[in-house]
Design a protein around this motif. Structure first.
Motif, PDB file in Angstrom:
ATOM      1  N   SER A   1      40.160  39.669  53.400  1.00 26.85           N
ATOM      2  CA  SER A   1      39.635  40.414  52.252  1.00 26.85           C
ATOM      3  C   SER A   1      40.358  40.011  50.971  1.00 26.85           C
ATOM      4  N   LEU A   2      41.681  39.827  51.080  1.00 24.81           N
ATOM      5  CA  LEU A   2      42.460  39.415  49.914  1.00 24.81           C
ATOM      6  C   LEU A   2      42.045  38.023  49.461  1.00 24.81           C
ATOM      7  N   ARG A   3      41.825  37.131  50.416  1.00 27.45           N
ATOM      8  CA  ARG A   3      41.411  35.760  50.088  1.00 27.45           C
ATOM      9  C   ARG A   3      40.054  35.750  49.406  1.00 27.45           C
ATOM     10  N   GLU A   4      39.108  36.514  49.944  1.00 28.45           N
ATOM     11  CA  GLU A   4      37.776  36.545  49.349  1.00 28.45           C
ATOM     12  C   GLU A   4      37.807  37.182  47.962  1.00 28.45           C
ATOM     13  N   GLY A   5      38.674  38.196  47.793  1.00 29.25           N
ATOM     14  CA  GLY A   5      38.808  38.800  46.472  1.00 29.25           C
ATOM     15  C   GLY A   5      39.342  37.809  45.455  1.00 29.25           C
ATOM     16  N   PHE A   6      40.325  37.006  45.873  1.00 26.86           N
ATOM     17  CA  PHE A   6      40.879  35.989  44.981  1.00 26.86           C
ATOM     18  C   PHE A   6      39.828  34.944  44.634  1.00 26.86           C
ATOM     19  N   LEU A   7      39.065  34.497  45.649  1.00 24.44           N
ATOM     20  CA  LEU A   7      38.020  33.503  45.410  1.00 24.44           C
ATOM     21  C   LEU A   7      36.953  34.046  44.468  1.00 24.44           C
ATOM     22  N   PHE A   8      36.651  35.347  44.589  1.00 21.99           N
ATOM     23  CA  PHE A   8      35.654  35.951  43.703  1.00 21.99           C
ATOM     24  C   PHE A   8      36.153  35.932  42.262  1.00 21.99           C
ATOM     25  N   VAL A   9      37.444  36.237  42.069  1.00 23.25           N
ATOM     26  CA  VAL A   9      38.012  36.222  40.716  1.00 23.25           C
ATOM     27  C   VAL A   9      37.950  34.813  40.133  1.00 23.25           C
ATOM     28  N   ILE A  10      38.349  33.826  40.941  1.00 20.05           N
ATOM     29  CA  ILE A  10      38.366  32.441  40.470  1.00 20.05           C
ATOM     30  C   ILE A  10      36.964  31.939  40.162  1.00 20.05           C
ATOM     31  N   SER A  11      36.017  32.183  41.091  1.00 13.22           N
ATOM     32  CA  SER A  11      34.684  31.598  40.955  1.00 13.22           C
ATOM     33  C   SER A  11      33.775  32.385  40.023  1.00 13.22           C
ATOM     34  N   ASN A  12      34.068  33.671  39.818  1.00 10.40           N
ATOM     35  CA  ASN A  12      33.187  34.495  38.988  1.00 10.40           C
ATOM     36  C   ASN A  12      33.904  35.134  37.798  1.00 10.40           C
ATOM     37  N   GLY A  13      34.996  35.830  38.055  1.00  4.93           N
ATOM     38  CA  GLY A  13      35.679  36.552  36.982  1.00  4.93           C
ATOM     39  C   GLY A  13      36.167  35.652  35.869  1.00  4.93           C
ATOM     40  N   ASN A  14      36.962  34.622  36.236  1.00  4.88           N
ATOM     41  CA  ASN A  14      37.474  33.701  35.220  1.00  4.88           C
ATOM     42  C   ASN A  14      36.347  32.970  34.497  1.00  4.88           C
TER      43      ASN A  14
END
Length: 199
Positions: free
Chosen positions: A13-26
């Motif tokens: 879950s932590l990994r997917e959350g980080f990937l979401f931030v990188i791929s979408n949030g930033n």
């Protein structure tokens, strides 16, 4: 390891959350910054035509806030940008991670050679950028405690662009670290599979 209600580990879950931030949030932050830069540019063009002067402070906002957001927050997304967003980090997949690649050379090398090159340069990049994060963070704190301001049409705190740059580089370091761990797991699993096949 504790599992979430969907059966995924907390680490997943932590990994997917980080990937979401990188791929979408930033990416969304960077795109919004570009949109604001274009808006300010358009308004300034109209203003120069009508009143012979740009909007006061717009250049400072673009220079010290919007440009750092655009460049540094999108850096990690560019590094991540090729391939699928999620998946098993131990799978071979088809994703070629990273934007820092010379396609003309990489496409002519074997997978093993490309992975060896990444094993060499990823730790170097992580170390260099990690050092930049350290020095940038200290410079940001110095500006915060010293209450330094810009001297343009409007006064902006110096710590703001410095913190933006610091966190932008930090996201890039985290993405490079994730890719390095991913690569080690992938190579380890492949070696284990070959060893098992021989036995």
């Amino acid at each position: 390891m504790a599992l979430t209600d969907k059966g995924k580990s907390a680490l997943d879950s932590l990994r997917e959350g980080f990937l979401f931030v990188i791929s979408n949030g930033n990416r969304q932050i960077a795109v919004a910054s570009i949109a604001l830069i274009l808006l300010f540019t358009f308004i300034n063009s109209v203003s120069r035509y009508l009143i012979q002067a740009p909007i006061s402070g717009s250049v400072d906002i673009i220079t010290f806030i919007l440009m750092p957001l655009t460049i540094w927050f999108y850096a990690a997304t560019l590094q991540y940008n090729e391939g699928r967003s999620y998946g098993d980090p131990t799978s071979e997949g088809t994703r070629r991670e990273g934007n820092i690649t010379v396609d003309f050379l990489a496409n002519r090398l074997s997978r093993e050679t490309n992975e060896l090159i990444k094993l060499l340069y990823l730790p170097i990049m992580i170390g260099i950028l990690g050092g930049l994060v350290y020095f940038s963070w200290n410079a940001s704190l110095d500006a915060w405690h010293g209450q330094h301001w810009t001297t343009g049409a409007i006064q902006l705190p110096i710590w703001l662009p410095r913190f933006i740059i610091t966190f932008g580089i930090l996201f890039l370091v985290l993405e490079l670290t994730r890719q390095f761990i991913h690569l080690l797991i992938r190579i380890s699993r492949r070696a284990s599979t070959k060893l098992t096949a021989r036995v």
